[in-house]
Each structure stands twice: as C-alpha cells, then as structure tokens.
Write a protein that holds these residues in place. Structure first.
Motif, PDB file in Angstrom:
ATOM      1  N   CYS A 135      14.553 -22.977  47.408  1.00 48.25           N
ATOM      2  CA  CYS A 135      14.525 -21.649  47.224  1.00 48.25           C
ATOM      3  C   CYS A 135      15.578 -21.131  45.923  1.00 48.25           C
ATOM      4  N   VAL A 299      13.482 -17.525  51.818  1.00 46.75           N
ATOM      5  CA  VAL A 299      13.744 -18.649  52.667  1.00 46.75           C
ATOM      6  C   VAL A 299      12.887 -18.564  53.952  1.00 46.75           C
ATOM      7  N   VAL A 327      21.621 -20.682  55.149  1.00 41.88           N
ATOM      8  CA  VAL A 327      20.181 -20.999  55.153  1.00 41.88           C
ATOM      9  C   VAL A 327      19.919 -21.538  56.404  1.00 41.88           C
TER      10      VAL A 327
END
Length: 464
Positions: A135, A299, A327
């Motif tokens: 991403c 994400v 993340v």
C-alpha cells in the motif's frame, strides 16, 4: 488401473521398504500421482507443509524410486491445495531434474554455504510480499519509488547499497522482499537471498565452530542480490561485522545489489566498526515513516478484502484513527475482528472494535484537560465553547457550564477555586453547581444516561 497409477504404486512399495511404517503412513500414503507427461511427474500433496517435509527428509529415496520406474530423465513437480484457492501447481524450488543421488541431495539448507555447489538456493522470499500488495501513501512514497527503481535495474542502479530504516511494523521487510521478488521475476536465474542478520550471525558462528569460514564467505560472495533484514543485530559483534565487511566489499565492487534494513538510521547505530559504517552511509538511505491516515485506511481495507470480511466504513475510520503505530498492528486488529465475526458470530460494530483494540494495542491518548472537557461538553449540547466561558445565564448554557464544573472536579481533581478562576466565577458557585448535578443524578434517570454519553465522548476526545 492405469499405467501412471501402477508405476506410482511400485514407487511407493520401494519407499515403504526403506522407511518405518509410521513414517510411510504419515508422509506418503496421502500423496498420489496426478499427471505424467514430457518426462515430468506431478505429485499431489495435501499441503505445502507436506512438500517441504518430503523435500527435506525423503527426497533422495523418492528420486531413486522415480528414476527406477520412470527413467533417468524424469522431473518432479508438486501440486497442493491452498485454503480459499484452487489447486496450486508449484516447483516449490524443486522442479528438479532427477540426476544422480548425490546431486539431488544437495538441497538448500538453513546453512546454504554448507553445500559445495550453489546452483539451487532458496531465496527465502514470501511470495505475498510483492509491490502489487504494498500500500502506498505520502508516508512511504519515496521509499517505494526507489525500491521499484532498484528492482528494475539491480546491477547498475545508482541507489546501492540501499539502506531502509524505520520503526517496527512499518513495512521494511515487505518492501525489501518485493525488490527480491521483482528481480527473480525478471531474471529467474538471479541468485537472490533474503535472511535476517540474526540468521547470518548464527551461520557465521557455526562456520567458525566447524572451521568453514572460507566456505561461508565464498557462498555469500556468490550472491547477486543480498537482502539483509534487521542489521542492527550486528551491533557489538565485531567478528561478524569484519566478515560481513569483506562480503559487502566484494558484492559492491562486483556490481551486486545489497539491501539492508534497520530500526534506526545509520548515524544512530553506535557499536559498528567505522569502515563498515562508512559503507552504509555511502549508499541510498531512505526512511519508512509511521503510516499516515491514508495508508492505515488502505491497509485495513485491503486486509479486510483479502480475508473476505465486510467492515462498515465507520469502523475502518475508527481503527485508522486510533491505531497509528504500525501496519502490523492494523493487520492484527483485522485478524481479531475476523475471529469474533466467524467464531463468535458477532456483528462488527464500533463497540466490538473498541474492545478488540483495547486488548490488542495501547490506544494513544492525550491528557485530559479543562479545555477538552469544556469543548466536549459544549459540542454535546450544540453550543459554542465561548458561551461556556461567558456570562450568559440562559438555562441550557448554565446547565452545560455546571456539567463542565462537575467533570473538571471529578476527572481532573481541580479545586473549586481553580475551576472558578477559569470560568470567572467564585468557588461558592462551583460548589453549588457540583451539588446541583449530584442531586439531579439521584432523581433524573435521563441525566444519568446523558452523562454516560458525555463520559464516552470524553474518552474519544483524548484518543488520537
């Protein structure tokens, strides 16, 4: 019984005669031969784990049996099921031509330099870690762009060595492996290897113990693209650093690619020998910042789609707003929500998400202040905050002002004089206001419900 099945059954009899019955039952009975054409036999296994186990433990015996029944030029491939997907056909790093027994047993191991030939090395890449699955946002745009440029031209890129740094969970490993995967896609014969600095250190220690340091160095000098993760693990280990320095120099001077990651920038890594530190600083150093809101939202959306999970937009917004560090934490939240939705059959709501976040990560909070209390309560009553501080005695404004006094005393433990000064009132007025709220709570159920809402709004107001 067709000819393929008959020949495969003969292979099984050979294998059965050479290993214990329980091992044969566990690892070979579930396997069947599904195709044989162009000197290639395809065996179907229950899972990728089965394939790895057979490759590691029984490849020599399996290859001998196949050569006996299918001829010396037979090649081996596997197929297996992957959850949520159709059957996957794979060489698994082993679409090997079955030559003599000695060559077959020269497989990539945890210490690959232990083998005298390096034709077949496992790059140790996670095939999910591609650029397509990465991403992008402003917080990582530079790092991703440079990574793609390096992968497109690994041997002549001006960005080498490439040094990626950033805090835990921001995507360093994914980006590094995406570079390796892209190189292998463009040039399957490229010798690409990913490993962590700790694995490198363990291999080096083992090589010293076995007096095979030269073999260790020669192996790593043969790599085309070396991807070394968490290089800060070398801090204070001078012998390993000196050995790596020679490998580094050889690869760099021969136009090979090195990509390294660390949780801090090179200038902050005390404990490295100066000459190696200078090599790090000579290349391209790029930071992966903590994910911004746009990246966190993307994400979450992608992870939910991959897991087949429908999450309301307001829940995605709530998670992206409150889970800000990495993340990895975001992906963990989705996994937890998936468990609640599938195992416990619960609807995914803000309340459920708030509980999950509380169990998984520490939600960042700012300190509750008098100003936050005043702003939150004014917003609750749809009032301008300035009215709370003003002199108006209208009922709705006065009620809101009394609520501010009550929560300032309850949550901040401020004195009545301190509260009065902030609102241009005396301490007696504050005491009266707090007493009024307490008396109303004893007889007004609606007020209690309203105060519960205010308390929830105060909690949300200090989450960032």
């Amino acid at each position: 019984m067709n000819n393929l099945t008959q020949k495969w059954n003969t292979c099984l009899e050979i294998i059965k005669d050479n290993i214990p019955a329980e091992q044969f039952s566990a690892w070979f009975e579930p396997i069947c031969a599904v195709k044989y054409e162009n000197d290639t036999i395809t065996l179907h296994a229950p899972s990728h784990f089965f394939v790895e186990r057979i490759e590691e433990q029984y490849l020599g015996l399996l290859s001998a049996a196949l050569r006996r029944e299918f001829g010396p030029n037979v090649r081996l491939e596997y197929s297996y099921n992957v959850a949520g997907k159709d059957i996957v056909n794979t060489t698994d790093g082993a679409s090997i031509k079955l030559k003599n027994r000695e060559q077959i047993e020269k497989r990539a191991a945890s210490n690959p330099f232990a083998t005298p030939e390096y034709d077949d090395i496992d790059p140790q890449l996670n095939l999910r870690h591609t650029f397509d699955n990465y991403c992008n946002s402003k917080s990582n745009q530079l790092a991703v762009s440079i990574g793609q440029a390096v992968a497109d031209n690994p041997y002549n890129t001006p960005f080498k060595p490439m040094f990626i740094f950033g805090s835990t969970g921001v995507g360093k490993t994914h980006l590094m492996q995406a570079i390796g995967i892209k190189v292998k896609e463009e040039n399957p014969r490229a010798r690409v290897l990913y490993l962590t600095a700790r694995v490198f250190e363990n291999q080096y220690t083992d090589a010293v113990r076995k007096n095979k340091v030269n073999d260790f160095i020669n192996f790593y000098m043969s790599i085309d693209v070396l991807l070394l993760d968490d290089i800060q693990e070398f801090i204070g280990k001078n012998a390993t650093q000196n050995t790596f320095y020679h490998i580094f120099n050889h690869l760099y001077n021969h136009h090979r690619l090195l990509v390294m990651t660390s949780d801090c920038r090179p200038s902050e890594m005390d404990g490295f020998i100066p000459r190696l530190m200078n090599r790090f600083k000579a290349g391209m150093t790029v930071e992966l910042e903590k994910p911004d809101y746009q990246l966190r939202r993307e994400v979450l959306y992608r992870k939910a789609q991959q897991d087949g999970l429908e999450i309301p937009a307001e829940v995605l917004d709530y998670i992206a707003t409150n889970v800000t560090e990495s993340v990895r934490e975001l992906e963990g939240i989705i996994v937890s929500l998936l468990a609640h939705a599938t195992v416990l059959n619960k609807d995914i709501t803000i309340d459920l998400t708030r509980n999950v976040i509380g169990n998984c990560v520490r939600v960042n909070q700012r300190q509750l202040t008098f100003e936050i209390i005043a702003e939150t309560i004014a917003s609750h009553y749809n009032l301008d905050t300035d009215l709370i501080y003003g002199m108006s005695r209208k009922r709705e404004i006065n009620d809101a002002r009394q609520m501010v006094m009550y929560y300032a005393r309850k949550e901040l433990n401020l004195s009545s004089t301190n509260i009065g000064v902030r609102l241009s009132r005396n301490h007696a007025t504050v005491l009266h206001a707090c007493k009024q709220i307490e008396e109303r709570m004893s007889v007004e159920k609606a007020l209690i419900d309203e105060m519960t809402e205010i308390e929830n709004e105060l909690k949300l107001a200090i989450q960032v």
